[in-house]
Design an enzyme around this catalytic site. Sequence first.
Site, mmCIF file in Angstrom:
data_model
loop_
_atom_site.group_PDB
_atom_site.id
_atom_site.type_symbol
_atom_site.label_atom_id
_atom_site.label_comp_id
_atom_site.label_asym_id
_atom_site.label_seq_id
_atom_site.Cartn_x
_atom_site.Cartn_y
_atom_site.Cartn_z
ATOM 1 N N CYS A 315 43.099 39.737 80.158
ATOM 2 C CA CYS A 315 44.224 40.462 79.539
ATOM 3 C C CYS A 315 44.228 41.920 79.992
ATOM 4 C CB CYS A 315 44.155 40.351 78.023
ATOM 5 S SG CYS A 315 42.620 41.010 77.348
ATOM 6 N N GLU A 349 48.789 39.397 81.275
ATOM 7 C CA GLU A 349 47.663 38.484 81.393
ATOM 8 C C GLU A 349 47.627 37.961 82.830
ATOM 9 O OE1 GLU A 349 46.434 37.553 78.061
ATOM 10 O OE2 GLU A 349 44.792 36.398 78.918
#
Length: 357
Positions: A315, A349
């Site tokens: 992330c 992400e």
Amino acid sequence: MSLAKFGNITNFEEKACFVKKFFLELYQGEIELFRSPSKHYRTRAEFSFYHYNDKLDYAMFDPKNKKKFIVKDIDFPDKKICDFMPILLEKIKANLNLKEKLFGVEFLATKQDLSATLLYHKDVELIYSDLSKLSSNLNCNLIARSKKKKIVFKNENLTQKLQIQNKEMLYEFNNDCFIQPNTFINEKMITWVNENLALQNKKDLLELYCGYGNFTLALANNFRKVLATEISKNNINFALKNCKLNNITNIDFVRLSSEELSSALKKERKFFRLKNLNLDHFDFSHTLVDPPRAGLDKSVIDVIKKYDNIIYISCNPISLKENLKILDQTHKISKMAIFDQFVNTPHLECGVFLTKK
Ligand SMILES: C[S@@+](CC[C@H](N)C(=O)[O-])C[C@H]1O[C@@H](n2cnc3c(N)ncnc32)[C@H](O)[C@@H]1O
């Protein structure tokens, strides 16, 4: 390219363009892009409250001018959350006990369920009967929290059904678990990993940072055996439960921090939690890591670089790149994807498949 520059981009096409350039020195191949719906994409939404005169409204904090602003007509949370917010607000406004010292609310929605956690600056037991009445008038799980106290009405747990290729996976978790914030993108991420795994030779999987088994359960049938580890006891308890829910028998979930797992694998330390497992009986062809924003530390990189195939879900492109620069000595990136998990924010992400050089 500076971190500050990356921090300004919120449009997905621009973020994707930036990421391609950002990783160019390590990977020149195609990067798959996965867009999110532009509305109702957030599984979890947290708000504070704005009390003024006798009024009450949902509020958010603006970090730029460090002030709260009133939230009305928002469309980023799950549709169930958006529909429920005005209903809850009206009921709270109508009861002084429920309204006083209320400072926040956390909503969590799955495809089936909804929960609302009310946060108070006063002992929630003092308003137990008001909360209980509120709960019986609402069609959701209600939780009330104050310092060191938590009251759960109905059920604290939520169920989730994810569609991964032609299979439906079942999950149960609660508000204290780590939960991927965008269910649509979560299904895309797991499916992407599954599809790419289908093309590879597989033996056993070592997964670090497994949460409640979000990836683990859906990927397990690709492997002979899976060892999945995670630091949080709450997450691991749900992972064990979720294994049973899906009738999966080839996964060992063990509560171990990544640092503990690396010392167990290096045989530096024995763990009681591993007493029923012989780590030498695993033949890991793959490792999957999905670490917090800080990425992997040196000891974890030393562990995972031993294996032929690494799947890295991240992330944070900044820590991902730092880690990939080290892994570049032993591994080559074979696939990469970008997922718009955090719509209209500078965050995104990434998914990366690496194979040994
Ligand atoms: C980004 S989440 C991923 C969870 C899971 N893969 C999922 O998709 O739901 C990172 C997870 O790492 C766990 N974690 C944080 N620090 C850790 C550590 N030092 N060792 C092991 N797990 C850790 C957190 O509890 C969290 O569940």
